[in-house]
Design a protein around this motif. Sequence first.
Motif, PDB file in Angstrom:
ATOM      1  N   VAL A 181       0.842  -1.200   0.000  1.00  0.00           N
ATOM      2  CA  VAL A 181       0.000   0.000   0.000  1.00  0.00           C
ATOM      3  C   VAL A 181       0.878   1.251   0.000  1.00  0.00           C
ATOM      4  N   GLY A 182       1.922   1.260   0.821  1.00  0.00           N
ATOM      5  CA  GLY A 182       2.820   2.410   0.893  1.00  0.00           C
ATOM      6  C   GLY A 182       3.576   2.660  -0.397  1.00  0.00           C
ATOM      7  N   GLY A 183       3.747   1.625  -1.202  1.00  0.00           N
ATOM      8  CA  GLY A 183       4.403   1.783  -2.500  1.00  0.00           C
ATOM      9  C   GLY A 183       3.574   2.606  -3.465  1.00  0.00           C
ATOM     10  N   ARG A 184       2.280   2.694  -3.228  1.00  0.00           N
ATOM     11  CA  ARG A 184       1.388   3.502  -4.063  1.00  0.00           C
ATOM     12  C   ARG A 184       1.285   4.933  -3.560  1.00  0.00           C
ATOM     13  N   GLY A 185       1.718   5.150  -2.329  1.00  0.00           N
ATOM     14  CA  GLY A 185       1.679   6.483  -1.731  1.00  0.00           C
ATOM     15  C   GLY A 185       1.402   6.376  -0.255  1.00  0.00           C
ATOM     16  N   PRO A 186       1.756   7.419   0.494  1.00  0.00           N
ATOM     17  CA  PRO A 186       1.556   7.372   1.944  1.00  0.00           C
ATOM     18  C   PRO A 186       0.078   7.259   2.310  1.00  0.00           C
ATOM     19  N   PHE A 187      -0.192   6.628   3.442  1.00  0.00           N
ATOM     20  CA  PHE A 187      -1.569   6.351   3.846  1.00  0.00           C
ATOM     21  C   PHE A 187      -1.704   6.411   5.354  1.00  0.00           C
ATOM     22  N   TYR A 188      -2.948   6.548   5.788  1.00  0.00           N
ATOM     23  CA  TYR A 188      -3.275   6.423   7.210  1.00  0.00           C
ATOM     24  C   TYR A 188      -3.576   4.954   7.465  1.00  0.00           C
ATOM     25  N   VAL A 189      -3.152   4.456   8.610  1.00  0.00           N
ATOM     26  CA  VAL A 189      -3.516   3.103   9.014  1.00  0.00           C
ATOM     27  C   VAL A 189      -4.321   3.200  10.299  1.00  0.00           C
ATOM     28  N   VAL A 190      -5.485   2.552  10.279  1.00  0.00           N
ATOM     29  CA  VAL A 190      -6.344   2.484  11.459  1.00  0.00           C
ATOM     30  C   VAL A 190      -6.393   1.023  11.863  1.00  0.00           C
ATOM     31  N   THR A 191      -5.899   0.720  13.055  1.00  0.00           N
ATOM     32  CA  THR A 191      -5.805  -0.657  13.514  1.00  0.00           C
ATOM     33  C   THR A 191      -6.767  -0.883  14.671  1.00  0.00           C
ATOM     34  N   ASP A 192      -7.709  -1.781  14.448  1.00  0.00           N
ATOM     35  CA  ASP A 192      -8.697  -2.125  15.467  1.00  0.00           C
ATOM     36  C   ASP A 192      -8.139  -3.273  16.300  1.00  0.00           C
ATOM     37  N   LEU A 193      -7.865  -2.975  17.562  1.00  0.00           N
ATOM     38  CA  LEU A 193      -7.259  -3.962  18.463  1.00  0.00           C
ATOM     39  C   LEU A 193      -8.237  -4.467  19.516  1.00  0.00           C
ATOM     40  N   ARG A 194      -9.516  -4.183  19.362  1.00  0.00           N
ATOM     41  CA  ARG A 194     -10.483  -4.560  20.400  1.00  0.00           C
ATOM     42  C   ARG A 194     -10.563  -6.066  20.619  1.00  0.00           C
ATOM     43  N   GLU A 195     -10.235  -6.869  19.608  1.00  0.00           N
ATOM     44  CA  GLU A 195     -10.275  -8.326  19.755  1.00  0.00           C
ATOM     45  C   GLU A 195      -8.878  -8.950  19.717  1.00  0.00           C
ATOM     46  N   ALA A 196      -7.853  -8.108  19.804  1.00  0.00           N
ATOM     47  CA  ALA A 196      -6.471  -8.593  19.783  1.00  0.00           C
ATOM     48  C   ALA A 196      -6.092  -9.142  21.151  1.00  0.00           C
ATOM     49  N   THR A 197      -5.207 -10.110  21.150  1.00  0.00           N
ATOM     50  CA  THR A 197      -4.714 -10.651  22.417  1.00  0.00           C
ATOM     51  C   THR A 197      -3.210 -10.399  22.505  1.00  0.00           C
ATOM     52  N   THR A 198      -2.381 -11.362  22.142  1.00  0.00           N
ATOM     53  CA  THR A 198      -0.934 -11.216  22.318  1.00  0.00           C
ATOM     54  C   THR A 198      -0.222 -10.947  20.991  1.00  0.00           C
ATOM     55  N   VAL A 199       0.978 -10.387  21.127  1.00  0.00           N
ATOM     56  CA  VAL A 199       1.856 -10.162  19.980  1.00  0.00           C
ATOM     57  C   VAL A 199       3.184 -10.826  20.320  1.00  0.00           C
ATOM     58  N   ASP A 200       3.594 -11.809  19.508  1.00  0.00           N
ATOM     59  CA  ASP A 200       4.873 -12.488  19.732  1.00  0.00           C
ATOM     60  C   ASP A 200       6.024 -11.486  19.695  1.00  0.00           C
ATOM     61  N   ALA A 201       7.040 -11.730  20.503  1.00  0.00           N
ATOM     62  CA  ALA A 201       8.223 -10.869  20.512  1.00  0.00           C
ATOM     63  C   ALA A 201       8.869 -10.833  19.124  1.00  0.00           C
ATOM     64  N   GLU A 202       8.937 -11.987  18.455  1.00  0.00           N
ATOM     65  CA  GLU A 202       9.502 -12.031  17.099  1.00  0.00           C
ATOM     66  C   GLU A 202       8.690 -11.175  16.142  1.00  0.00           C
ATOM     67  N   ALA A 203       7.371 -11.157  16.328  1.00  0.00           N
ATOM     68  CA  ALA A 203       6.497 -10.351  15.473  1.00  0.00           C
ATOM     69  C   ALA A 203       6.786  -8.869  15.670  1.00  0.00           C
ATOM     70  N   ARG A 204       6.923  -8.439  16.916  1.00  0.00           N
ATOM     71  CA  ARG A 204       7.236  -7.026  17.204  1.00  0.00           C
ATOM     72  C   ARG A 204       8.571  -6.637  16.574  1.00  0.00           C
ATOM     73  N   GLU A 205       9.562  -7.502  16.744  1.00  0.00           N
ATOM     74  CA  GLU A 205      10.882  -7.215  16.200  1.00  0.00           C
ATOM     75  C   GLU A 205      10.835  -7.125  14.674  1.00  0.00           C
ATOM     76  N   HIS A 206      10.103  -8.046  14.049  1.00  0.00           N
ATOM     77  CA  HIS A 206       9.998  -8.036  12.585  1.00  0.00           C
ATOM     78  C   HIS A 206       9.387  -6.726  12.094  1.00  0.00           C
ATOM     79  N   VAL A 207       8.297  -6.309  12.716  1.00  0.00           N
ATOM     80  CA  VAL A 207       7.639  -5.072  12.291  1.00  0.00           C
ATOM     81  C   VAL A 207       8.581  -3.883  12.481  1.00  0.00           C
ATOM     82  N   SER A 208       9.264  -3.819  13.613  1.00  0.00           N
ATOM     83  CA  SER A 208      10.145  -2.680  13.868  1.00  0.00           C
ATOM     84  C   SER A 208      11.270  -2.581  12.842  1.00  0.00           C
TER      85      SER A 208
END
Length: 138
Positions: free
Chosen positions: A45-72
């Motif tokens: 999506v960002g390759g087409r141009g900058p965008f707003y991201v809205v993330t709904d976390l109301r049903e989210a539970t855990t985030v793996d440490a590896e997942a956090r590191e990958h995103v960062s």
Amino acid sequence: MSIQREWKFGTHEARFEEPDTLWVKIQGDTSLKDATALSELYGEVGGRGPFYVVTDLREATTVDAEAREHVSKNINPGWFLGSIYIGAGFLHRAVAKSLSLMHYLTGRLTFELHFVSTEEEARVLLARERNKRSAQVA
């Protein structure tokens, strides 16, 4: 060829809403595989141009440490106009703020983080952010 507007990865889903908003719904745990798919989606999506991201976390539970590191390590803050989190709990706020701090310290942070409780609040905030951005450009 049409541009893809909806994605599903694991228990999560995303949809692009014109002109510039990616809505992401996180449900349950977020694994490294999910984070990889999400990072790739941001890049697409960002390759087409900058965008707003809205993330709904109301049903989210855990985030793996590896997942956090990958995103960062694999997202480019330049892809984003802003980031809004719906229903983020303490842990999710801490993760989001720590990622933004890391990008801020490296000089790569180019957008603001916002936290709201509902989709309606997110839409109001998006409108306000677009107006603010338009005023800065003019």
